[in-house]
Each structure stands twice: as C-alpha cells, then as structure tokens.
Motif scaffolding. Structure first.
Motif, PDB file in Angstrom:
ATOM      1  N   LEU A  91       0.844  -1.195   0.000  1.00  0.00           N
ATOM      2  CA  LEU A  91       0.000   0.000   0.000  1.00  0.00           C
ATOM      3  C   LEU A  91       0.878   1.243   0.000  1.00  0.00           C
ATOM      4  CD1 LEU A  91      -2.862   1.394   0.504  1.00  0.00           C
ATOM      5  CD2 LEU A  91      -2.261   1.284   2.934  1.00  0.00           C
ATOM      6  N   TRP A  92       0.457   2.234  -0.793  1.00  0.00           N
ATOM      7  CA  TRP A  92       1.109   3.554  -0.745  1.00  0.00           C
ATOM      8  C   TRP A  92      -0.002   4.597  -0.726  1.00  0.00           C
ATOM      9  CZ3 TRP A  92       6.610   4.661  -1.878  1.00  0.00           C
ATOM     10  CH2 TRP A  92       6.902   6.031  -1.828  1.00  0.00           C
ATOM     11  N   VAL A  93      -0.017   5.414   0.308  1.00  0.00           N
ATOM     12  CA  VAL A  93      -1.025   6.461   0.444  1.00  0.00           C
ATOM     13  C   VAL A  93      -0.371   7.820   0.235  1.00  0.00           C
ATOM     14  CG1 VAL A  93      -2.759   7.521   1.933  1.00  0.00           C
ATOM     15  CG2 VAL A  93      -2.336   5.060   2.088  1.00  0.00           C
ATOM     16  N   ASN A  94      -0.714   8.477  -0.861  1.00  0.00           N
ATOM     17  CA  ASN A  94      -0.213   9.820  -1.150  1.00  0.00           C
ATOM     18  C   ASN A  94      -1.136  10.844  -0.483  1.00  0.00           C
ATOM     19  OD1 ASN A  94       2.159   9.579  -2.909  1.00  0.00           O
ATOM     20  ND2 ASN A  94       0.752   8.547  -4.309  1.00  0.00           N
ATOM     21  N   ASN A  95      -0.809  11.167   0.764  1.00  0.00           N
ATOM     22  CA  ASN A  95      -1.647  12.078   1.539  1.00  0.00           C
ATOM     23  C   ASN A  95      -1.054  13.476   1.673  1.00  0.00           C
ATOM     24  OD1 ASN A  95      -3.652  12.851   3.786  1.00  0.00           O
ATOM     25  ND2 ASN A  95      -1.680  13.002   4.823  1.00  0.00           N
ATOM     26  N   ALA A  96       0.259  13.604   1.587  1.00  0.00           N
ATOM     27  CA  ALA A  96       0.910  14.897   1.816  1.00  0.00           C
ATOM     28  C   ALA A  96       0.342  15.970   0.889  1.00  0.00           C
ATOM     29  CB  ALA A  96       2.417  14.771   1.598  1.00  0.00           C
ATOM     30  N   GLY A  97       0.052  17.124   1.447  1.00  0.00           N
ATOM     31  CA  GLY A  97      -0.497  18.206   0.631  1.00  0.00           C
ATOM     32  C   GLY A  97      -0.528  19.512   1.392  1.00  0.00           C
ATOM     33  N   LEU A  98      -0.765  20.588   0.665  1.00  0.00           N
ATOM     34  CA  LEU A  98      -0.897  21.891   1.300  1.00  0.00           C
ATOM     35  C   LEU A  98      -2.004  22.676   0.614  1.00  0.00           C
ATOM     36  CD1 LEU A  98       0.514  24.234  -0.681  1.00  0.00           C
ATOM     37  CD2 LEU A  98       2.591  23.141   0.109  1.00  0.00           C
ATOM     38  N   LEU A  99      -2.575  23.607   1.345  1.00  0.00           N
ATOM     39  CA  LEU A  99      -3.648  24.450   0.827  1.00  0.00           C
ATOM     40  C   LEU A  99      -3.249  25.908   0.973  1.00  0.00           C
ATOM     41  CD1 LEU A  99      -7.464  24.074   1.388  1.00  0.00           C
ATOM     42  CD2 LEU A  99      -6.360  26.289   1.716  1.00  0.00           C
ATOM     43  N   SER A 141      -1.962  -1.683  -3.735  1.00  0.00           N
ATOM     44  CA  SER A 141      -2.972  -0.630  -3.781  1.00  0.00           C
ATOM     45  C   SER A 141      -2.320   0.726  -3.566  1.00  0.00           C
ATOM     46  CB  SER A 141      -4.027  -0.874  -2.684  1.00  0.00           C
ATOM     47  OG  SER A 141      -4.953   0.197  -2.613  1.00  0.00           O
ATOM     48  N   ILE A 142      -2.573   1.641  -4.485  1.00  0.00           N
ATOM     49  CA  ILE A 142      -2.121   3.030  -4.358  1.00  0.00           C
ATOM     50  C   ILE A 142      -3.355   3.890  -4.131  1.00  0.00           C
ATOM     51  CG2 ILE A 142      -0.986   4.977  -5.500  1.00  0.00           C
ATOM     52  CD1 ILE A 142       0.564   2.910  -7.195  1.00  0.00           C
ATOM     53  N   VAL A 143      -3.307   4.724  -3.099  1.00  0.00           N
ATOM     54  CA  VAL A 143      -4.432   5.605  -2.779  1.00  0.00           C
ATOM     55  C   VAL A 143      -3.944   7.045  -2.791  1.00  0.00           C
ATOM     56  CG1 VAL A 143      -6.246   6.180  -1.136  1.00  0.00           C
ATOM     57  CG2 VAL A 143      -5.443   3.821  -1.313  1.00  0.00           C
ATOM     58  N   ASN A 144      -4.545   7.858  -3.639  1.00  0.00           N
ATOM     59  CA  ASN A 144      -4.185   9.267  -3.744  1.00  0.00           C
ATOM     60  C   ASN A 144      -5.261  10.129  -3.101  1.00  0.00           C
ATOM     61  OD1 ASN A 144      -1.923   8.536  -5.321  1.00  0.00           O
ATOM     62  ND2 ASN A 144      -3.152   8.557  -7.183  1.00  0.00           N
ATOM     63  N   LEU A 145      -4.831  11.093  -2.304  1.00  0.00           N
ATOM     64  CA  LEU A 145      -5.782  12.016  -1.678  1.00  0.00           C
ATOM     65  C   LEU A 145      -6.018  13.207  -2.595  1.00  0.00           C
ATOM     66  CD1 LEU A 145      -7.160  11.825   1.205  1.00  0.00           C
ATOM     67  CD2 LEU A 145      -5.323  10.200   0.736  1.00  0.00           C
ATOM     68  N   THR A 146      -7.233  13.305  -3.118  1.00  0.00           N
ATOM     69  CA  THR A 146      -7.628  14.492  -3.852  1.00  0.00           C
ATOM     70  C   THR A 146      -8.532  15.309  -2.929  1.00  0.00           C
ATOM     71  OG1 THR A 146      -8.685  15.323  -5.863  1.00  0.00           O
ATOM     72  CG2 THR A 146      -9.474  13.196  -5.048  1.00  0.00           C
ATOM     73  N   SER A 147      -9.566  15.922  -3.431  1.00  0.00           N
ATOM     74  CA  SER A 147     -10.458  16.753  -2.620  1.00  0.00           C
ATOM     75  C   SER A 147     -11.754  16.967  -3.376  1.00  0.00           C
ATOM     76  CB  SER A 147      -9.798  18.110  -2.331  1.00  0.00           C
ATOM     77  OG  SER A 147     -10.743  19.034  -1.816  1.00  0.00           O
ATOM     78  N   ILE A 148     -12.810  17.261  -2.639  1.00  0.00           N
ATOM     79  CA  ILE A 148     -14.059  17.644  -3.295  1.00  0.00           C
ATOM     80  C   ILE A 148     -13.834  18.882  -4.165  1.00  0.00           C
ATOM     81  CG2 ILE A 148     -14.857  19.089  -1.368  1.00  0.00           C
ATOM     82  CD1 ILE A 148     -17.707  18.076  -1.984  1.00  0.00           C
ATOM     83  N   MET A 149     -12.857  19.715  -3.779  1.00  0.00           N
ATOM     84  CA  MET A 149     -12.538  20.908  -4.576  1.00  0.00           C
ATOM     85  C   MET A 149     -11.909  20.526  -5.917  1.00  0.00           C
ATOM     86  SD  MET A 149     -13.744  22.870  -2.381  1.00  0.00           S
ATOM     87  CE  MET A 149     -13.955  23.103  -0.615  1.00  0.00           C
ATOM     88  N   GLY A 150     -11.240  19.385  -5.955  1.00  0.00           N
ATOM     89  CA  GLY A 150     -10.668  18.925  -7.210  1.00  0.00           C
ATOM     90  C   GLY A 150     -11.728  18.414  -8.166  1.00  0.00           C
ATOM     91  N   ARG A 151     -12.881  18.060  -7.644  1.00  0.00           N
ATOM     92  CA  ARG A 151     -13.987  17.575  -8.479  1.00  0.00           C
ATOM     93  C   ARG A 151     -14.900  18.708  -8.931  1.00  0.00           C
ATOM     94  NH1 ARG A 151     -17.038  12.791  -5.594  1.00  0.00           N
ATOM     95  NH2 ARG A 151     -17.848  12.516  -7.727  1.00  0.00           N
ATOM     96  N   PHE A 152     -15.133  19.688  -8.034  1.00  0.00           N
ATOM     97  CA  PHE A 152     -16.135  20.711  -8.326  1.00  0.00           C
ATOM     98  C   PHE A 152     -15.606  22.141  -8.275  1.00  0.00           C
ATOM     99  CE2 PHE A 152     -18.385  17.067  -6.407  1.00  0.00           C
ATOM    100  CZ  PHE A 152     -19.178  16.727  -7.484  1.00  0.00           C
ATOM    101  N   GLY A 153     -14.360  22.334  -7.814  1.00  0.00           N
ATOM    102  CA  GLY A 153     -13.795  23.673  -7.733  1.00  0.00           C
ATOM    103  C   GLY A 153     -14.331  24.446  -6.549  1.00  0.00           C
ATOM    104  N   SER A 154     -13.703  25.592  -6.284  1.00  0.00           N
ATOM    105  CA  SER A 154     -14.143  26.462  -5.194  1.00  0.00           C
ATOM    106  C   SER A 154     -13.564  27.850  -5.405  1.00  0.00           C
ATOM    107  CB  SER A 154     -13.676  25.921  -3.842  1.00  0.00           C
ATOM    108  OG  SER A 154     -14.060  26.787  -2.785  1.00  0.00           O
ATOM    109  N   ALA A 155     -14.376  28.859  -5.215  1.00  0.00           N
ATOM    110  CA  ALA A 155     -13.897  30.237  -5.320  1.00  0.00           C
ATOM    111  C   ALA A 155     -12.796  30.467  -4.291  1.00  0.00           C
ATOM    112  CB  ALA A 155     -15.050  31.215  -5.090  1.00  0.00           C
ATOM    113  N   GLY A 156     -11.729  31.112  -4.721  1.00  0.00           N
ATOM    114  CA  GLY A 156     -10.631  31.419  -3.811  1.00  0.00           C
ATOM    115  C   GLY A 156      -9.614  30.311  -3.658  1.00  0.00           C
ATOM    116  N   LEU A 157      -9.812  29.195  -4.372  1.00  0.00           N
ATOM    117  CA  LEU A 157      -8.887  28.066  -4.263  1.00  0.00           C
ATOM    118  C   LEU A 157      -8.461  27.571  -5.646  1.00  0.00           C
ATOM    119  CD1 LEU A 157     -10.546  25.999  -1.365  1.00  0.00           C
ATOM    120  CD2 LEU A 157      -8.425  27.326  -1.253  1.00  0.00           C
ATOM    121  N   LEU A 158      -8.093  28.505  -6.490  1.00  0.00           N
ATOM    122  CA  LEU A 158      -7.745  28.163  -7.870  1.00  0.00           C
ATOM    123  C   LEU A 158      -6.591  27.174  -7.944  1.00  0.00           C
ATOM    124  CD1 LEU A 158      -7.893  28.586 -10.950  1.00  0.00           C
ATOM    125  CD2 LEU A 158      -6.442  30.595 -10.649  1.00  0.00           C
TER     126      LEU A 158
END
Length: 252
Positions: A91-99, A141-158
């Motif tokens: 298993l590899w979980v790609n969780n690291a991220g920043l906002l 199994s590889i699991v990547n962390l995306t976000s609901i913002m990656g699916r639908f977008g969000s104002a202020g988070l281009l």
C-alpha cells in the motif's frame, strides 16, 4: 470496519503522516496490523515519536523519513525504507499536501509552484515509486488524496483545486496503466474534514460550510481513514480507477 480488516504481514507507506488525516490513516493501518513507513515534511521529532508509539501500541514495525514530497528524492527514500526493511510494498497512500488560498490575480507564482509541486508532482513521485516496488511482488494498492474541490472547484482556491483535479487525472491514468500488473489505483476525495486547515475558519465561515453538508456535521480524519482501510484490504480487490467521495453529501 477497522475490527473486520486484518492487514498483518503487509507493508504500507503513508505520506504526510505527522498529523491530521495522515496520522489517522497511519493509526488505523497499524491497528489492523500493517507495518508502516511514514513520511512527513516538518515536525521530524513528532513524526518519530508518533511512529514509536504506533509500534509500541500495535506491535508493528514502523520507520520514518522526514522530507518534502515536492522533491522526488523523498519518495525514493520512502521506497528504499520499505524495500530494505521489508522487501515488499502492499500500500502507498499519497496524503501529503498543502492548501494556499487566494483570489484570482492575487496568487503569487511561488504559491502556485509550491502547491502544484507538493500536491500534484508529489503524488506522481509517490505513484512511480510505489509502482516500481509493487511490480516486484503480487501487486498492491495506491491511494491518492484528492479533494471535493478537485472535483467541483471552489472560489478562492484556484491553485489548490487545480492541483487536486490533476491528482484525479493522474489516478485515472495510472489505474489504466497498472491494472494489468495487479496494482490498483484509487483516489479519496474528502469534503470538509476537522483538521488543522479547518481550525482557522471564522465562526461565520464554519457555519457556512456546515450548512452545505447534507449530513449536518463536519467529517473526521477517521472517516477518511476508514475508506482507505477498505482500499488497503482485499475487500477492494476489484476496485480501481475510482474517485471515492468522503464528504457527507457536501455541496460546493
């Protein structure tokens, strides 16, 4: 779900494991018996202490490496720890991220580059290293962390939304390429989760976010970890190329 999943004898890498979702994922995996290699950018001493505690509490092997996932050398170091310590990777979980938020026209180039480097390039570095190791065994199994913002977008988070949308594209492409090698690649898309990122919101913003969630509550890191437990287990052996939302019916 955690009590029903037995991952003893398996090995997993979790990036961004020193806090938040990453720490919850590491805890859930260790509780299920998985040996771990944990990555974190900052708080190296905290990461090491956390790893020791997981090993002591759950009787698993845990090794740690501090590094920035924007640097491909970090993913390489994590893979080397998995191979040298266990000769396998499941298993590899790609969780690291920043906002980094900011209105269009006000986002610095440095913020754009850093966001894409960590969230998107860092995920790609992880996928490549994981695939190399998993091909030596019986897949994984590889699991990547995306976000609901990656699916639908969000104002202020281009920049953030763009980076997380890129993670979805990378997930779908990798799933197609790696399926013949018995390597599954899926993405988890959390909604509004109670992490350090949420603590800085004003009461007004918090109330606004909560009102957008159909289930009427903020999600927890454990909610996300439980979904990853499923993807780490044989229960998901025929699941690949999927983007699984963990958002409580959040509307953005």
């Amino acid at each position: 779900m955690p009590d029903q999943i037995d991952l003893r004898g398996r090995v997993g890498v979790v990036t961004g494991a020193s806090r938040g979702i990453g720490a919850a994922v590491a805890e859930a995996l260790a509780r299920s018996g998985m040996n771990l290699v944990l990555g974190g950018h900052r708080h190296a001493e905290t990461l090491e202490a956390f790893g020791h505690e997981l090993a002591r509490t759950h009787g698993v092997k845990v090794s740690c490496h501090a590094g920035d996932m924007a640097d491909p050398a970090t993913a390489n170091a994590l893979a080397k720890l998995a191979f040298s310590g266990h000769r396998q990777l499941d298993l590899w979980v790609n969780n690291a991220g920043l906002l980094v938020d900011g209105s269009i026209g006000m986002i610095s180039d440095a913020d754009v580059q850093k966001t894409l480097a960590v969230n998107l390039a860092g995920t790609i570095h992880g996928v490549q290293q994981a695939a190399r190791l998993m091909q030596r065994g019986q897949g994984g199994s590889i699991v990547n962390l995306t976000s609901i913002m990656g699916r639908f977008g969000s104002a202020g988070l281009l920049a953030y939304s763009a980076s997380k949308a890129g993670v979805i594209g990378a997930t779908l492409s990798a799933a197609k390429e790696l399926a013949p090698k018995k390597i599954r690649v899926n993405a988890i898309a959390p909604g509004f989760i109670a992490t350090d990122m949420a603590k800085g919101l004003s009461e007004e913003k918090l109330a606004q976010r909560l009102s957008s969630i159909g289930m009427g509550r903020i999600g927890t890191a454990l909610d996300v970890a439980n979904a990853i437990l499923f993807l780490a287990s044989d229960m998901s052996s025929y699941v690949t190329g999927q983007v699984i939302g963990v958002d409580g019916a959040m509307v953005v």
